[in-house]
Design a protein around this motif. Structure first.
Motif, PDB file in Angstrom:
ATOM      1  N   ALA A 162       0.839  -1.205   0.000  1.00 34.59           N
ATOM      2  CA  ALA A 162       0.000   0.000   0.000  1.00 34.59           C
ATOM      3  C   ALA A 162       0.867   1.245   0.000  1.00 34.59           C
ATOM      4  CB  ALA A 162      -0.920   0.002   1.221  1.00 34.59           C
ATOM      5  N   TYR A 163       0.244   2.354  -0.340  1.00 40.43           N
ATOM      6  CA  TYR A 163       0.827   3.678  -0.131  1.00 40.43           C
ATOM      7  C   TYR A 163       0.040   4.361   0.985  1.00 40.43           C
ATOM      8  CZ  TYR A 163       3.747   3.583  -4.327  1.00 40.43           C
ATOM      9  OH  TYR A 163       4.708   3.284  -5.258  1.00 40.43           O
ATOM     10  N   VAL A 164       0.750   5.141   1.810  1.00 40.28           N
ATOM     11  CA  VAL A 164       0.122   5.857   2.917  1.00 40.28           C
ATOM     12  C   VAL A 164       0.214   7.347   2.627  1.00 40.28           C
ATOM     13  CG1 VAL A 164       0.108   6.284   5.394  1.00 40.28           C
ATOM     14  CG2 VAL A 164       0.749   4.018   4.518  1.00 40.28           C
ATOM     15  N   TYR A 183     -11.316  10.065  -6.118  1.00 43.76           N
ATOM     16  CA  TYR A 183     -10.404  11.189  -6.289  1.00 43.76           C
ATOM     17  C   TYR A 183      -9.175  10.727  -7.085  1.00 43.76           C
ATOM     18  CZ  TYR A 183     -12.757  12.759  -1.924  1.00 43.76           C
ATOM     19  OH  TYR A 183     -13.660  13.093  -0.949  1.00 43.76           O
ATOM     20  N   ILE A 184      -8.681  11.588  -7.955  1.00 42.83           N
ATOM     21  CA  ILE A 184      -7.340  11.425  -8.516  1.00 42.83           C
ATOM     22  C   ILE A 184      -6.473  12.479  -7.846  1.00 42.83           C
ATOM     23  CG2 ILE A 184      -5.918  11.578 -10.579  1.00 42.83           C
ATOM     24  CD1 ILE A 184      -8.279  10.541 -12.185  1.00 42.83           C
ATOM     25  N   VAL A 185      -5.394  12.038  -7.182  1.00 47.86           N
ATOM     26  CA  VAL A 185      -4.646  12.895  -6.266  1.00 47.86           C
ATOM     27  C   VAL A 185      -3.189  13.006  -6.706  1.00 47.86           C
ATOM     28  CG1 VAL A 185      -4.098  13.332  -3.838  1.00 47.86           C
ATOM     29  CG2 VAL A 185      -6.151  12.018  -4.426  1.00 47.86           C
ATOM     30  N   MET A 186      -2.696  14.246  -6.776  1.00 49.51           N
ATOM     31  CA  MET A 186      -1.275  14.507  -7.043  1.00 49.51           C
ATOM     32  C   MET A 186      -0.536  14.425  -5.705  1.00 49.51           C
ATOM     33  SD  MET A 186       0.766  15.591  -9.647  1.00 49.51           S
ATOM     34  CE  MET A 186       1.950  16.829 -10.186  1.00 49.51           C
ATOM     35  N   VAL A 187       0.509  13.595  -5.643  1.00 49.11           N
ATOM     36  CA  VAL A 187       1.226  13.362  -4.390  1.00 49.11           C
ATOM     37  C   VAL A 187       2.728  13.463  -4.620  1.00 49.11           C
ATOM     38  CG1 VAL A 187      -0.580  11.929  -3.351  1.00 49.11           C
ATOM     39  CG2 VAL A 187       1.155  10.865  -4.820  1.00 49.11           C
ATOM     40  N   HIS A 188       3.458  13.598  -3.510  1.00 46.22           N
ATOM     41  CA  HIS A 188       4.925  13.693  -3.533  1.00 46.22           C
ATOM     42  C   HIS A 188       5.496  12.328  -3.174  1.00 46.22           C
ATOM     43  CE1 HIS A 188       9.003  14.872  -2.339  1.00 46.22           C
ATOM     44  NE2 HIS A 188       8.808  15.992  -3.000  1.00 46.22           N
ATOM     45  N   THR A 189       6.283  11.755  -4.095  1.00 42.20           N
ATOM     46  CA  THR A 189       6.859  10.431  -3.852  1.00 42.20           C
ATOM     47  C   THR A 189       8.385  10.415  -3.902  1.00 42.20           C
ATOM     48  OG1 THR A 189       6.439   9.956  -6.206  1.00 42.20           O
ATOM     49  CG2 THR A 189       4.867   9.064  -4.610  1.00 42.20           C
ATOM     50  N   ARG A 239      -4.557   4.751   3.682  1.00 44.78           N
ATOM     51  CA  ARG A 239      -3.906   3.633   3.009  1.00 44.78           C
ATOM     52  C   ARG A 239      -4.633   3.313   1.707  1.00 44.78           C
ATOM     53  NH1 ARG A 239      -0.154   0.915   5.965  1.00 44.78           N
ATOM     54  NH2 ARG A 239      -0.343  -0.893   4.575  1.00 44.78           N
ATOM     55  N   VAL A 240      -3.841   3.264   0.636  1.00 43.45           N
ATOM     56  CA  VAL A 240      -4.385   3.004  -0.692  1.00 43.45           C
ATOM     57  C   VAL A 240      -3.575   1.869  -1.317  1.00 43.45           C
ATOM     58  CG1 VAL A 240      -4.905   4.007  -2.942  1.00 43.45           C
ATOM     59  CG2 VAL A 240      -4.958   5.446  -0.909  1.00 43.45           C
ATOM     60  N   PRO A 241      -4.227   0.885  -1.941  1.00 45.98           N
ATOM     61  CA  PRO A 241      -3.471  -0.205  -2.566  1.00 45.98           C
ATOM     62  C   PRO A 241      -2.410   0.315  -3.530  1.00 45.98           C
ATOM     63  CG  PRO A 241      -5.811  -0.714  -2.557  1.00 45.98           C
ATOM     64  CD  PRO A 241      -5.684   0.714  -2.083  1.00 45.98           C
ATOM     65  N   ALA A 242      -1.259  -0.312  -3.536  1.00 47.33           N
ATOM     66  CA  ALA A 242      -0.139   0.159  -4.355  1.00 47.33           C
ATOM     67  C   ALA A 242      -0.490   0.177  -5.838  1.00 47.33           C
ATOM     68  CB  ALA A 242       1.085  -0.727  -4.114  1.00 47.33           C
ATOM     69  N   GLU A 243      -1.378  -0.723  -6.269  1.00 49.29           N
ATOM     70  CA  GLU A 243      -1.734  -0.759  -7.689  1.00 49.29           C
ATOM     71  C   GLU A 243      -2.570   0.445  -8.119  1.00 49.29           C
ATOM     72  OE1 GLU A 243      -4.574  -3.809  -5.636  1.00 49.29           O
ATOM     73  OE2 GLU A 243      -2.456  -3.179  -5.477  1.00 49.29           O
ATOM     74  N   ASN A 244      -2.996   1.272  -7.146  1.00 47.89           N
ATOM     75  CA  ASN A 244      -3.753   2.487  -7.484  1.00 47.89           C
ATOM     76  C   ASN A 244      -2.869   3.618  -7.990  1.00 47.89           C
ATOM     77  OD1 ASN A 244      -5.843   0.986  -6.408  1.00 47.89           O
ATOM     78  ND2 ASN A 244      -6.791   2.733  -5.383  1.00 47.89           N
ATOM     79  N   LEU A 245      -1.553   3.477  -7.880  1.00 43.05           N
ATOM     80  CA  LEU A 245      -0.642   4.491  -8.405  1.00 43.05           C
ATOM     81  C   LEU A 245      -0.635   4.398  -9.931  1.00 43.05           C
ATOM     82  CD1 LEU A 245       1.333   6.519  -6.876  1.00 43.05           C
ATOM     83  CD2 LEU A 245       3.150   5.083  -7.806  1.00 43.05           C
ATOM     84  N   LEU A 246      -0.848   5.501 -10.591  1.00 44.09           N
ATOM     85  CA  LEU A 246      -0.952   5.518 -12.049  1.00 44.09           C
ATOM     86  C   LEU A 246       0.427   5.556 -12.706  1.00 44.09           C
ATOM     87  CD1 LEU A 246      -3.888   8.060 -12.226  1.00 44.09           C
ATOM     88  CD2 LEU A 246      -4.018   5.693 -13.005  1.00 44.09           C
ATOM     89  N   LEU A 247       0.710   4.604 -13.547  1.00 43.90           N
ATOM     90  CA  LEU A 247       1.926   4.496 -14.367  1.00 43.90           C
ATOM     91  C   LEU A 247       3.190   4.198 -13.576  1.00 43.90           C
ATOM     92  CD1 LEU A 247       1.645   7.277 -17.135  1.00 43.90           C
ATOM     93  CD2 LEU A 247       1.047   4.856 -17.277  1.00 43.90           C
ATOM     94  N   GLY A 248       3.234   4.511 -12.300  1.00 42.38           N
ATOM     95  CA  GLY A 248       4.433   4.317 -11.502  1.00 42.38           C
ATOM     96  C   GLY A 248       4.904   5.618 -10.889  1.00 42.38           C
TER      97      GLY A 248
END
Length: 407
Positions: A162-164, A183-189, A239-248
């Motif tokens: 997951a991503y937190v 929601y589609i969310v812009m985040v800092h990774t 917590r969001v499943p890791a596969e929810n990240l778009l493209l990587g």
């Protein structure tokens, strides 16, 4: 370069324009008058009846998802062709949603169609295309200058499968809507060693995920735009499943540009429609009202104001069509300077024409008795949405200076 209406567009345009004029616009005021009744963040029975009835009519007539340039999913119009339809939709508060051509859903559908997994497309894209749910796009943050998107700071940390997410977003348009499901969310990774434009990602977050808190509805000049709204939201250990990240990881800017380019043009197309609606109101008022023994049209500089409004609308429309044509050529980089230009010109022009109409109406122009006050507030906000004027001007200037620097 052909910027005129094509033969296949003409009958479709006539049908859209007639429905907006004869069936949708007459219900705008009644729909909005329902907002204060009961829970502001729920649709009254009458609102649901109006909206769903009109949507069903549009679907039955084939006037649905007209923004889709992909013929496999929609009518396959070019961006230039769609421009003429979006202008008609801009004349009514309800029209964009009636035809399932409303922001931020069109941009989010673009993202799911281009970058989403098959599971995302089945879970989110299909009901969005059907007009069964709504969505929101979360980018702007209260504690950073979000006009420079490299400042976006919402933490997104990998933890097993997951991503937190932790942080706050605001001006989440549509997040107040009870139908908003995703929601589609812009985040800092990234970290300090990651190139600045590879530090951000996009992630899909179901709206009912634990840890999401709606802090307040943001108000535009004192109005909360209920029941749709622009929300201030806090994420606490979401917590969001890791596969929810778009493209990587690190692909956020790539996705954002794919989303914002068409969306900016759509906003500008609708703004031109709003300017046309304001000018029509202004002209009627100038002939129907008299003061000092003369129709308002003959007083002061009103002839000049009406003439200038017409000329500036025509100029902005041509620039918008040029930007749309550039988009249709398939080179997003070449289209970008034109999109930046129209994103400044169209809202600024429409705001000016609307303000002139307000002045012609006097006290009625700033009241609830005309759509002008609400329209003015929307257009003033549009000069900030999807990037403030100054940022777009900066990009136009950089493109203009580039060949001189290279030389």
């Amino acid at each position: 370069m052909d910027l005129g209406m094509t033969e296949r567009l003409r009958p479709l345009h006539a049908r859209v324009a007639a429905m907006v004029r004869d069936e949708i616009m007459p219900l705008d005021a009644e729909f909005l008058a329902e907002v204060p009744k009961g829970d502001r963040w729920a649709y009254t029975d009458r609102q649901a009846e109006i909206l769903e009835g009109l949507k069903a009519t549009a679907r039955d007539r084939g006037l649905w998802n007209l923004w889709l340039t992909d013929p496999a999913r929609g009518p396959g119009l070019t961006t230039v062709e769609y421009a003429y339809l979006a202008e008609e939709m801009g004349k009514s508060h309800l029209a964009p949603e009636v035809f399932n051509c409303n922001a931020p859903d069109t941009g989010n559908m673009e993202v799911f169609a281009r970058y989403g997994t098959p599971d995302m497309q089945a879970r989110w894209l299909a009901p969005l295309l059907a007009g069964e749910i709504r969505s929101a796009y979360l980018m702007t943050e209260p504690d950073v200058a979000s006009s420079d998107a490299t400042n976006i700071a919402m933490s997104c940390v990998r933890d097993g499968d997951a991503y937190v997410l932790n942080g706050e977003k605001w001006w989440a348009t549509g997040a107040g809507d009870p139908r908003c499901a995703v929601y589609i969310v812009m985040v800092h990774t990234g970290d300090a060693d990651t190139p600045r434009h590879r530090r951000h990602s996009m992630i899909v977050v179901p709206a009912d995920t634990p840890g999401i808190e709606k802090l307040r509805a943001m108000e535009v000049y004192g109005h909360d735009d209920a029941p749709h709204g622009h929300m201030h939201i806090r994420f606490t250990d979401v917590r969001v499943p890791a596969e929810n990240l778009l493209l990587g990881e690190g692909r956020g800017f790539e996705i954002a540009q794919g989303r914002l380019g068409p969306g900016r043009i759509h906003h500008c197309m609708r703004a031109i429609g709003q300017a046309e609606a304001a000018l029509a109101l202004m002209c009627r008022r100038s002939l129907d009202r008299t003061a000092f023994g003369e129709p308002l049209a003959r007083l002061g500089a009103n002839y000049d104001i009406i003439a200038q409004s017409r000329m500036e609308i025509e100029q902005a429309r041509l620039l918008c069509l040029k930007a749309a044509w550039m988009m249709d050529q398939g080179d997003a980089r070449a289209a970008a300077p034109w999109i930046h230009q129209i994103k400044v010109v169209a809202p600024e022009m429409a705001l000016k024409v609307t303000d002139a109409a307000v002045q012609m109406f006097g006290g009625a122009g700033v009241s609830q008795d005309t759509p002008l006050a609400r329209q003015w507030a929307h257009l003033r906000t549009l000069r900030l949405a999807d990037g403030p004027d100054a940022v777009h001007r900066r990009q136009v200037a950089r493109a203009e200076l580039r060949p001189y620097r290279d030389g």
